[in-house]
Scaffold this active site. Structure first.
Site, PDB file in Angstrom:
ATOM      1  N   HIS A 195      46.912  37.250  18.788  1.00  0.00           N
ATOM      2  CA  HIS A 195      46.085  36.648  19.832  1.00  0.00           C
ATOM      3  C   HIS A 195      44.648  36.498  19.346  1.00  0.00           C
ATOM      4  O   HIS A 195      44.032  37.474  18.910  1.00  0.00           O
ATOM      5  CB  HIS A 195      46.121  37.524  21.086  1.00  0.00           C
ATOM      6  CG  HIS A 195      45.410  36.913  22.253  1.00  0.00           C
ATOM      7  ND1 HIS A 195      44.250  37.439  22.774  1.00  0.00           N
ATOM      8  CD2 HIS A 195      45.685  35.818  22.997  1.00  0.00           C
ATOM      9  CE1 HIS A 195      43.852  36.702  23.786  1.00  0.00           C
ATOM     10  NE2 HIS A 195      44.701  35.713  23.939  1.00  0.00           N
ATOM     11  N   HIS A 220      42.440  28.339  27.564  1.00  0.00           N
ATOM     12  CA  HIS A 220      43.886  28.520  27.456  1.00  0.00           C
ATOM     13  C   HIS A 220      44.667  27.352  28.049  1.00  0.00           C
ATOM     14  O   HIS A 220      45.786  27.073  27.622  1.00  0.00           O
ATOM     15  CB  HIS A 220      44.316  29.806  28.178  1.00  0.00           C
ATOM     16  CG  HIS A 220      43.870  31.050  27.481  1.00  0.00           C
ATOM     17  ND1 HIS A 220      42.695  31.682  27.768  1.00  0.00           N
ATOM     18  CD2 HIS A 220      44.454  31.786  26.495  1.00  0.00           C
ATOM     19  CE1 HIS A 220      42.564  32.748  27.004  1.00  0.00           C
ATOM     20  NE2 HIS A 220      43.608  32.831  26.216  1.00  0.00           N
ATOM     21  N   ARG A 294      33.443  47.491  45.498  1.00  0.00           N
ATOM     22  CA  ARG A 294      33.285  48.761  46.217  1.00  0.00           C
ATOM     23  C   ARG A 294      33.334  48.471  47.708  1.00  0.00           C
ATOM     24  O   ARG A 294      32.388  47.935  48.289  1.00  0.00           O
ATOM     25  CB  ARG A 294      31.953  49.432  45.854  1.00  0.00           C
ATOM     26  CG  ARG A 294      31.687  50.742  46.615  1.00  0.00           C
ATOM     27  CD  ARG A 294      32.695  51.812  46.218  1.00  0.00           C
ATOM     28  NE  ARG A 294      32.415  53.111  46.811  1.00  0.00           N
ATOM     29  CZ  ARG A 294      33.137  53.653  47.800  1.00  0.00           C
ATOM     30  NH1 ARG A 294      34.136  52.976  48.352  1.00  0.00           N
ATOM     31  NH2 ARG A 294      32.846  54.854  48.251  1.00  0.00           N
ATOM     32  N   CYS A 341      27.238  51.075  41.214  1.00  0.00           N
ATOM     33  CA  CYS A 341      27.612  52.069  42.213  1.00  0.00           C
ATOM     34  C   CYS A 341      27.013  53.421  41.834  1.00  0.00           C
ATOM     35  O   CYS A 341      26.909  53.759  40.647  1.00  0.00           O
ATOM     36  CB  CYS A 341      29.136  52.166  42.288  1.00  0.00           C
ATOM     37  SG  CYS A 341      29.743  53.398  43.454  1.00  0.00           S
ATOM     38  N   TYR A 477      25.794  59.686  49.222  1.00  0.00           N
ATOM     39  CA  TYR A 477      24.914  59.068  48.244  1.00  0.00           C
ATOM     40  C   TYR A 477      23.571  59.797  48.149  1.00  0.00           C
ATOM     41  O   TYR A 477      22.496  59.200  48.267  1.00  0.00           O
ATOM     42  CB  TYR A 477      24.719  57.580  48.570  1.00  0.00           C
ATOM     43  CG  TYR A 477      26.018  56.808  48.525  1.00  0.00           C
ATOM     44  CD1 TYR A 477      26.782  56.747  47.355  1.00  0.00           C
ATOM     45  CD2 TYR A 477      26.494  56.150  49.655  1.00  0.00           C
ATOM     46  CE1 TYR A 477      27.986  56.061  47.320  1.00  0.00           C
ATOM     47  CE2 TYR A 477      27.701  55.450  49.621  1.00  0.00           C
ATOM     48  CZ  TYR A 477      28.444  55.413  48.455  1.00  0.00           C
ATOM     49  OH  TYR A 477      29.632  54.738  48.430  1.00  0.00           O
TER      50      TYR A 477
END
Length: 622
Positions: A195, A220, A294, A341, A477
């Site tokens: 490939h 492709h 997320r 994140c 958080y």
């Protein structure tokens, strides 16, 4: 003569007799020549077909060809036997019926005494030989045409049918590597190492469809690529498997969008996933389908025609109810921003000591070109302005749990009102309307700030004296000391994460991979929160004993407004005799903040803010 008593010799003496009469070299050359000629003829008829056949089918066709070649060979042998033996059988018969004539013929040199035979009589003259050559050739040609006809009929037979489950079970070199395109199934095991983009890229589709990856890389979708793929076709998908099954209607996630199969899923419900490392830094701008996702709740399906954004005005002011068309009327602003994140690289903290949260690897970070209205313009339109007292802009999403609780977060008003902070109410991502997973139709983009504050599916904006009361603002958080555990944690004692620390990671090579001796190429990303630019990335091949400076790629960064990452790479010689490499990277930003060398001093019970030196251990090929 003894031969007169037995005029029909046994098969082996017949062949030997023929060899004696025509010569051994003539016999062998005739057999070999006919075989090669017929083989070449058959290959000439079908060489184009061979080039389009998968390896297994080619072997079957070659076997069939050899079978028919044997028939052609039989025809050649028959012809030779007639040439070599039949004249002598004829002579034997004449000896038995007319011995005196044989005696005269044997002793005479007068050609007038030779018997005159028809042109196709079983004599040894040239015309007889020509006749048998024609018959042998026709028999050989008939065998070739029969083979070609069999090939044509074989190609019209029904292909083998496979289920998606069967395809999924073939996803490694041990089980062989199958992929699908449309309703066709292909075994690409032999092509993986060939490939052009490298084996790892093709392996991402192993056991599944190619379409999502071809959509990312349009090169492709060309005729020569499809022709190449056709060589590996082994069958088709079962009709029942051509349409994916749907979830039960009672499932709150039934209306979630379809995701790209390359994403490494950390949770299905809600959906959270990251791109694999080898795709993460393939482009400076992350393609929308593989941008890390997320979600905290089911994805809402919002109608852009009826969508409204509610902006609460100040006391005595005017609240706004904005449609998409209303937002389009504000000056359009575009910026390139990296989102990360808070839990990116959490899995490394888990290896040190258990934490609670999704096991993010290094892919909970991505970069896009965002476009929309500046938040400061919209707030000013509603009558808001900076004030001397502390204030926060609170955002509320239109995603909610079964109790109706929506996702929410907030940022300081000073950041929201600063034109230089470039906070957006974004409605475009990489030149397209926001994908559903990324907040369609409108989301908040807060450059330089943790992803948790970039509220998606934005429904409401308000200015409050305190930060959002959302669980994700007040009880999540936040960072704590390594000494704090779940029995002693006090979320009110720590500030909410806003700007993130300097970060970097290695995307190539992968941990555990084998690299070639001589020279190794190392790639990765680096980023720092708050608009701080990355000024250097250091890379070590020996665990941090010696260092190399990597080359930085990507867009030039503006001072104090470096909202996007820098991609980097290093080509370094592999030390002679080394069997293993302990590759390490660390980034430095323009405030000379640098990553800590280990996880231990920054470990925390939620596994956030994980930015220790990133380490990859690889083997060196002998």
């Amino acid at each position: 003569m003894g031969s007169n008593k037995n005029p029909v010799p046994p098969p082996l003496p017949l062949l030997l007799l023929g060899a004696q009469c025509v010569g051994y070299e003539t016999l062998l050359c005739q057999l070999l020549g006919n075989g090669i000629g017929l083989g070449a003829c058959a290959l000439e008829l079908d060489i184009s077909s061979y080039l389009k056949c998968p390896p297994g089918a080619f072997r079957q066709q070659l076997g069939l060809f050899l079978l028919f070649l044997d028939l052609a060979f039989l025809g050649s042998v028959t012809m030779l036997l007639h040439r070599a033996v039949i004249p002598h059988l004829r002579q034997a018969c004449r000896l038995k019926s007319a011995p005196s004539r044989l005696y005269i013929r044997a002793c005479s040199t007068d050609d007038s005494l030779q018997p005159q035979c028809p042109s196709l009589a079983f004599s040894g003259d040239n015309s007889s030989t020509g006749g048998w050559k024609v018959m042998g050739t026709l028999l050989g040609l008939g065998a070739v045409l029969a083979y070609h006809d069999h090939r044509c009929r074989a190609t019209q037979e029904s292909p083998h049918v496979y289920t998606r489950e069967e395809v999924r079970s073939h996803s490694s070199p041990e089980t062989r590597i199958w992929v699908t395109l449309g309703c066709e199934v292909f075994d690409v095991t032999e092509f993986v190492d060939l490939h052009p983009g490298g084996p790892s890229k093709l392996m991402l589709a192993a056991g599944g469809p190619l379409e999502p990856f071809w959509a990312l890389y349009a090169v492709h979708n060309q005729p020569h690529v499809r022709e190449m793929l056709a060589q590996y076709k082994i069958g088709e998908l079962s009709p029942e498997d051509k349409v994916p099954s749907t979830l039960k209607t009672s499932d709150p996630y039934i209306d979630d969008p379809v995701r790209h199969p390359a994403l490494k899923v950390n949770s299905q419900r809600p959906f959270n996933a990251e791109p694999p490392p080898e795709l993460l830094t393939e482009n400076y701008i992350t393609p929308n389908p593989i941008f890390f996702t997320r979600n905290h709740l089911p994805v809402p399906n919002l109608d852009p025609e009826t969508y409204r954004l509610h902006v609460v005005g100040p006391p005595g002011g005017q609240s706004l109810c904005l449609s998409l068309d209303d937002l389009y009327k504000f000056p359009k602003h575009e910026i390139t921003v990296t989102l990360q994140c808070a839990g990116n690289r959490r899995s490394e903290m888990t290896q040190f000591k258990e934490v609670r949260g999704l096991e993010w690897n290094i892919g909970a970070i991505s970069t896009a070109r965002w476009a929309g209205a500046r938040l400061c313009d919209v707030l000013a339109k509603a009558g808001h302005q900076l004030c001397e007292t502390e204030a926060h802009v609170c955002f509320e999403g239109l995603d909610s749990d079964p109790t109706g609780t929506a996702y929410g977060a907030s940022i300081p008003l000073a950041r929201a009102m600063d034109p230089e902070a470039e906070v957006l109410l974004a409605y475009e991502m990489n030149g397209q309307p926001l994908p559903r997973d990324h907040g369609f139709p409108v989301r908040v983009v807060v450059p330089g700030v943790v992803g948790a504050r970039h509220v998606k599916w934005l429904g409401k904006v308000s200015v409050e004296p305190e930060e959002s009361y959302s669980h994700w603002q007040r009880r999540d958080y936040k960072g704590f000391s390594p000494s704090v555990d779940w029995d002693t944690v006090d979320f009110d004692s720590a500030p909410s994460i806003q700007e993130l620390p300097v970060q970097s990671a290695i995307t190539e090579p992968k941990d555990g991979e084998t690299v070639q001796s001589g020279e190794v190429t190392i790639k990765g990303y680096a980023w720092s929160g708050g608009g701080r630019a990355v000024v250097r990335v250091d890379v070590s091949l020996d665990g941090g004993l010696t260092w190399h400076v990597a080359e930085l790629d990507g867009e030039e960064q503006r001072p104090r407004k470096a909202w996007a990452w820098r991609l980097w790479q290093l080509q370094a010689p592999v030390p002679a005799g080394r069997k293993e490499l302990n590759i390490v990277c660390k980034a430095v930003d323009d405030s000379y903040n640098v990553q800590p060398d280990t996880v231990a001093p920054i470990w925390n019970l939620r596994g956030v803010l994980s930015n220790a030196w990133h380490r990859v251990h690889v083997h060196v090929a002998p």
